[in-house]
Every structure is written in C-alpha cells, then in structure tokens.
Design a protein around this motif. Structure first.
Motif, PDB file in Angstrom:
ATOM      1  N   LYS A  28      -6.904   3.073  -0.030  1.00 58.80           N
ATOM      2  CA  LYS A  28      -5.923   2.813   1.025  1.00 58.80           C
ATOM      3  C   LYS A  28      -6.574   1.790   1.949  1.00 58.80           C
ATOM      4  O   LYS A  28      -7.238   2.135   2.918  1.00 58.80           O
ATOM      5  CB  LYS A  28      -5.583   4.101   1.784  1.00 58.80           C
ATOM      6  N   GLY A  29      -6.428   0.532   1.610  1.00 62.96           N
ATOM      7  CA  GLY A  29      -7.160  -0.522   2.290  1.00 62.96           C
ATOM      8  C   GLY A  29      -6.333  -1.249   3.331  1.00 62.96           C
ATOM      9  O   GLY A  29      -5.107  -1.290   3.269  1.00 62.96           O
ATOM     10  N   GLY A  30      -7.026  -1.847   4.284  1.00 62.81           N
ATOM     11  CA  GLY A  30      -6.365  -2.642   5.300  1.00 62.81           C
ATOM     12  C   GLY A  30      -7.275  -3.747   5.806  1.00 62.81           C
ATOM     13  O   GLY A  30      -8.463  -3.511   6.037  1.00 62.81           O
ATOM     14  N   TYR A  31      -6.722  -4.944   5.930  1.00 63.05           N
ATOM     15  CA  TYR A  31      -7.478  -6.060   6.508  1.00 63.05           C
ATOM     16  C   TYR A  31      -7.244  -6.105   8.010  1.00 63.05           C
ATOM     17  O   TYR A  31      -6.109  -5.965   8.488  1.00 63.05           O
ATOM     18  CB  TYR A  31      -7.020  -7.390   5.903  1.00 63.05           C
ATOM     19  N   TRP A  32      -8.353  -6.293   8.718  1.00 61.32           N
ATOM     20  CA  TRP A  32      -8.294  -6.566  10.150  1.00 61.32           C
ATOM     21  C   TRP A  32      -8.689  -8.017  10.349  1.00 61.32           C
ATOM     22  O   TRP A  32      -9.757  -8.456   9.909  1.00 61.32           O
ATOM     23  CB  TRP A  32      -9.238  -5.653  10.936  1.00 61.32           C
ATOM     24  N   LEU A 257      -2.621  -2.804  -4.904  1.00 59.21           N
ATOM     25  CA  LEU A 257      -1.430  -3.628  -4.703  1.00 59.21           C
ATOM     26  C   LEU A 257      -1.327  -4.066  -3.250  1.00 59.21           C
ATOM     27  O   LEU A 257      -1.388  -3.243  -2.341  1.00 59.21           O
ATOM     28  CB  LEU A 257      -0.180  -2.838  -5.094  1.00 59.21           C
ATOM     29  N   GLY A 258      -1.126  -5.345  -3.033  1.00 61.51           N
ATOM     30  CA  GLY A 258      -0.999  -5.868  -1.675  1.00 61.51           C
ATOM     31  C   GLY A 258       0.374  -5.610  -1.085  1.00 61.51           C
ATOM     32  O   GLY A 258       1.392  -5.839  -1.734  1.00 61.51           O
ATOM     33  N   ILE A 259       0.385  -5.120   0.150  1.00 61.10           N
ATOM     34  CA  ILE A 259       1.628  -4.887   0.890  1.00 61.10           C
ATOM     35  C   ILE A 259       1.557  -5.703   2.173  1.00 61.10           C
ATOM     36  O   ILE A 259       0.643  -5.511   2.980  1.00 61.10           O
ATOM     37  CB  ILE A 259       1.803  -3.388   1.210  1.00 61.10           C
ATOM     38  N   PRO A 260       2.508  -6.623   2.381  1.00 56.82           N
ATOM     39  CA  PRO A 260       2.435  -7.486   3.568  1.00 56.82           C
ATOM     40  C   PRO A 260       3.070  -6.832   4.787  1.00 56.82           C
ATOM     41  O   PRO A 260       4.165  -6.263   4.692  1.00 56.82           O
ATOM     42  CB  PRO A 260       3.233  -8.715   3.142  1.00 56.82           C
ATOM     43  N   CYS A 340       2.372   2.770  -6.847  1.00 57.65           N
ATOM     44  CA  CYS A 340       0.911   2.834  -6.993  1.00 57.65           C
ATOM     45  C   CYS A 340       0.472   4.208  -7.499  1.00 57.65           C
ATOM     46  O   CYS A 340      -0.397   4.309  -8.378  1.00 57.65           O
ATOM     47  CB  CYS A 340       0.234   2.513  -5.662  1.00 57.65           C
ATOM     48  N   LYS A 341       1.043   5.253  -6.958  1.00 55.99           N
ATOM     49  CA  LYS A 341       0.703   6.608  -7.392  1.00 55.99           C
ATOM     50  C   LYS A 341       1.024   6.812  -8.877  1.00 55.99           C
ATOM     51  O   LYS A 341       0.225   7.366  -9.624  1.00 55.99           O
ATOM     52  CB  LYS A 341       1.457   7.645  -6.551  1.00 55.99           C
ATOM     53  N   ARG A 342       2.195   6.364  -9.288  1.00 52.67           N
ATOM     54  CA  ARG A 342       2.612   6.533 -10.688  1.00 52.67           C
ATOM     55  C   ARG A 342       1.705   5.789 -11.653  1.00 52.67           C
ATOM     56  O   ARG A 342       1.488   6.229 -12.785  1.00 52.67           O
ATOM     57  CB  ARG A 342       4.047   6.026 -10.891  1.00 52.67           C
ATOM     58  N   ASN A 343       1.178   4.665 -11.203  1.00 50.72           N
ATOM     59  CA  ASN A 343       0.415   3.796 -12.100  1.00 50.72           C
ATOM     60  C   ASN A 343      -1.096   3.857 -11.886  1.00 50.72           C
ATOM     61  O   ASN A 343      -1.829   3.074 -12.489  1.00 50.72           O
ATOM     62  CB  ASN A 343       0.914   2.360 -11.954  1.00 50.72           C
ATOM     63  N   GLY A 344      -1.544   4.773 -11.045  1.00 52.26           N
ATOM     64  CA  GLY A 344      -2.985   4.942 -10.840  1.00 52.26           C
ATOM     65  C   GLY A 344      -3.636   3.825 -10.062  1.00 52.26           C
ATOM     66  O   GLY A 344      -4.830   3.544 -10.240  1.00 52.26           O
ATOM     67  N   LEU A 345      -2.871   3.170  -9.189  1.00 50.19           N
ATOM     68  CA  LEU A 345      -3.371   2.051  -8.398  1.00 50.19           C
ATOM     69  C   LEU A 345      -3.703   2.496  -6.981  1.00 50.19           C
ATOM     70  O   LEU A 345      -3.249   3.537  -6.515  1.00 50.19           O
ATOM     71  CB  LEU A 345      -2.313   0.942  -8.301  1.00 50.19           C
ATOM     72  N   GLY A 346      -4.463   1.665  -6.283  1.00 50.23           N
ATOM     73  CA  GLY A 346      -4.580   1.779  -4.843  1.00 50.23           C
ATOM     74  C   GLY A 346      -3.648   0.770  -4.184  1.00 50.23           C
ATOM     75  O   GLY A 346      -2.856   0.094  -4.859  1.00 50.23           O
ATOM     76  N   TYR A 347      -3.748   0.656  -2.867  1.00 52.61           N
ATOM     77  CA  TYR A 347      -2.990  -0.360  -2.149  1.00 52.61           C
ATOM     78  C   TYR A 347      -3.841  -0.894  -1.004  1.00 52.61           C
ATOM     79  O   TYR A 347      -4.807  -0.277  -0.567  1.00 52.61           O
ATOM     80  CB  TYR A 347      -1.654   0.183  -1.617  1.00 52.61           C
ATOM     81  N   PHE A 348      -3.458  -2.077  -0.531  1.00 51.98           N
ATOM     82  CA  PHE A 348      -4.060  -2.616   0.683  1.00 51.98           C
ATOM     83  C   PHE A 348      -2.978  -3.335   1.460  1.00 51.98           C
ATOM     84  O   PHE A 348      -1.930  -3.707   0.901  1.00 51.98           O
ATOM     85  CB  PHE A 348      -5.228  -3.566   0.381  1.00 51.98           C
ATOM     86  N   VAL A 349      -3.225  -3.544   2.751  1.00 52.95           N
ATOM     87  CA  VAL A 349      -2.228  -4.198   3.599  1.00 52.95           C
ATOM     88  C   VAL A 349      -2.852  -5.400   4.313  1.00 52.95           C
ATOM     89  O   VAL A 349      -4.028  -5.395   4.666  1.00 52.95           O
ATOM     90  CB  VAL A 349      -1.643  -3.220   4.643  1.00 52.95           C
TER      91      VAL A 349
END
Length: 369
Positions: A28-32, A257-260, A340-349
């Motif tokens: 569960k990533g996030g860019y600052w 997966l990137g989420i904007p 992401c949950k269904r496919n075994g991925l993480g996410y970041f924003v």
C-alpha cells in the motif's frame, strides 16, 4: 555462531530473503512530493506500508545522486517523522521523476563506472538519511540500448545491495522502481527478467493515458482500468498494462498498480453532450489541464457539478457547464483496489498531498484490508 563463520554469507542472505518476502506482501504505497505543500508531519502514514520521498536528483557531471539544499532537512527527517504515526512503515528515497532529464539517466546507465557511481551514491544517500530503500524513477528508457543498460543497472544494483547489507550487518535496502504502464514502451521491451530478479517490486504508472493536451478532441478516462473499444480514442487501460508485465515474466506480487490522485479537465464543445468521449476542444483551464483530487472536489462543490462513475472503464468524471473532468474518486479507487486483491497485486498512489482529507487513501486501505 559456527555456521556464520563457515558460511559468512548465509545469515545476510536469509535476512535478504525474509526482507524480500515481506516487501512484496500487500503493498500500500504512496509518494510524497516535497513541493506539494503537505508537510511530512501531516501524512497519515497509518494508511501505507511504503512511502516514497520524492525526488532526489542525478548529477549529470558526476553520475551521483544528490539531494537539493531545499530538500535536505525534510528528507533527512522523513523516516523519523512518518514513523511517529506508523513505526512499521517503510520509506524509500525516490530518484528522478517526470521532471528529470531522461538523457542523464541514459548516459549514466551506459557505462560500468557511471553505474557504479550512481549505485554507490544511492546507497550512501539512503543510509545517511535513514531510508529503508531506493526507488528508481527513470522516465523513460527510450532506446534498445537504454533497455539493455537498465537490465545491467538493475542486476548490479541488487548485487551491491546484498554486499552492502553483508558488510554493514544491516538488512539490505529495498530496491523498487516506477515504470511505464506496460512492459513494452512504444515497441521497446523492458528487461523483464532482470527486473523480476532484481527489484523487490515495481510501481506500474497506470495513468496519464489521456489528457487534453495530447488527446484534445474528446473527453476520455485519464487512468481507466479497462478500455472501451470503438470509442474514438487511444485504447489503453491499467489492466492491459498489468497483463503485459505478467506476460513478460514479472511476478504479480511484485507489481503495484498506480492510482492517480489527480485528473484532467477538458473544455466541452457542447455542454449538453457531456459523457465519456464527448467532443472537446482541449484543456478547460489552460496548461495541461491537470487538477489534484482536492481541487476537483472543491470544483464540484463550488459549481454543483454532476458526478458520474463508469464501471465499465472504471473511471469517475464530473461536469459543470462546458468543463469536464476525468479522475479517480471513491468508486474507481474501490474498484481498482479490489482488482489488485483479486490479482495478487499491491497498489501505490501519486501523490498523497493531493488527497482530500485522506478520503481516497482511507478507501484504498480499507478495501485492501
């Protein structure tokens, strides 16, 4: 103790493997972004497993990583600051970014000696500023030699991290990267085997598919998860990119997966024709039309804009008069994190400073569970 003398590499290697396993679990990533106006102390770090501190620079003359004087104090205290709310959050120093010069990275990666300068200085900066890892944001390798050199850089970086961990007695630093939404960059294949073997995980930039400056004539989803055939616009989606990375040989659990947390505003030709793929005339507000999520919510409130969620493409949009904005809201974020949950991925924003009172980050965190 006998084992450590006979096999001095064994314990650091086992620590590395444990570290690698931990780093790829439910990211569960996030860019600052330092210029975002959000102080690091205001980040709700309880909503993230990994936070990326952006950006350090690559000096074109020395091929060393540097931190600007204006960022030095913020970067050096970043880890301590965000761990006050979440002691387990991992922090990474992100190098490069969209505003950096890709030719500088290309030149650095082209020679063994310059790659070593980059790698050694990356490790030094990360350690001296108390980060848990390094994030490579080279946007973008744009030739076959660039791609080949990226693979070499990745392998050499991983080897250096293992050696540095062994010599320092510390867990090896994390190594991540932000890459194009697809494993194929306009007919150029990323070195997927080296990427899979060398990086703890990669952040897939599944956004900026459409915007009013490069697709001015029709409204379109800036970061749709899927694409709609025969829509009259470039057919691209996040799922398509993720599948290309997996098909190229990168493990699903190494993909985030990137989420904007931003969108783009078009100017409609006709205020009454206001759906997806409606005729438009470029940016509604000048510039590239980009707006942070917090700005979009303010626009909705101030203009009583109508908001629509399209579950086929997985995008939100709103409109008021001739202004049309495509973006990700709660519905899109929920759908993408469930994907992401269904496919075994993480996410970041990208990026946490554009959230609106942590609404999207809380949605993503709770959906991932």
């Amino acid at each position: 103790m006998a084992y450590s003398k006979k096999f001095p590499f064994l314990i650091p290697f086992l620590l590395f493997m444990l570290h690698l396993h931990e780093s790829t679990a439910q990211i569960k990533g996030g860019y600052w972004f330092s210029a975002s106006g959000l102080p690091a102390s205001s980040i709700n770090s309880t909503l993230f497993t990994h936070l990326f501190c952006a950006f350090a620079n690559l000096d074109p003359n020395t091929n060393k990583v540097t931190i600007s004087s204006s960022n030095a104090a913020q970067f050096s205290s970043f880890t301590q600051t965000v761990q006050q709310k979440n002691p387990s959050v991992k922090t990474l120093l992100s190098i490069g970014g969209g505003a950096s010069n890709p030719s500088t990275f290309s030149a650095m990666a082209s020679q063994s000696s310059s790659r070593k300068s980059f790698i050694d200085s990356s490790i030094q900066q990360a350690r001296s500023n108390n980060f848990h890892g390094v994030d490579l944001d080279w946007e973008y390798p744009s030739s076959s030699s660039d791609m080949q050199n990226l693979g070499q850089l990745a392998r050499e970086f991983r080897t250096s991290l293992i050696n540095e961990g062994r010599n320092s007695g510390k867990p090896p630093l994390l190594l991540t990267a932000a890459f194009f939404h697809s494993s194929n960059y306009y007919s150029l294949d990323y070195p997927a085997k080296a990427i899979n073997e060398s990086f703890d995980f990669i952040n897939v930039m599944a956004y900026d598919f459409h915007g009013p400056n490069w697709f001015p004539n029709r409204t379109a989803p800036p970061a749709g998860l899927y694409f709609q055939r025969n829509s009259g616009v470039y057919q691209v989606g996040g799922d398509q990119g993720i599948r290309s990375w997996i098909g190229a040989g990168v493990a699903a659990q190494k993909l985030a997966l990137g989420i904007p947390y931003y969108g783009y505003a078009w100017r409609l030709v006709n205020a009454n024709n206001n759906g997806l793929y409606a005729p438009a005339t470029g940016s509604a507000f000048g510039g590239d039309g980009s707006m942070g999520y917090n700005q979009i919510r303010a626009f909705v409130s101030q203009n009583r804009a109508r908001c629509v969620y399209n579950s086929t493409v997985v995008t939100d949009y709103c409109y008021a008069g001739t202004t049309w904005i495509g973006y990700d809201d709660v519905q899109s974020v929920t759908a993408k994190v469930n994907y992401c949950k269904r496919n075994g991925l993480g996410y970041f924003v990208w990026h946490v400073g554009a959230d609106d009172n942590w609404v999207l980050s809380q949605t993503a965190y709770r959906t991932m569970g």
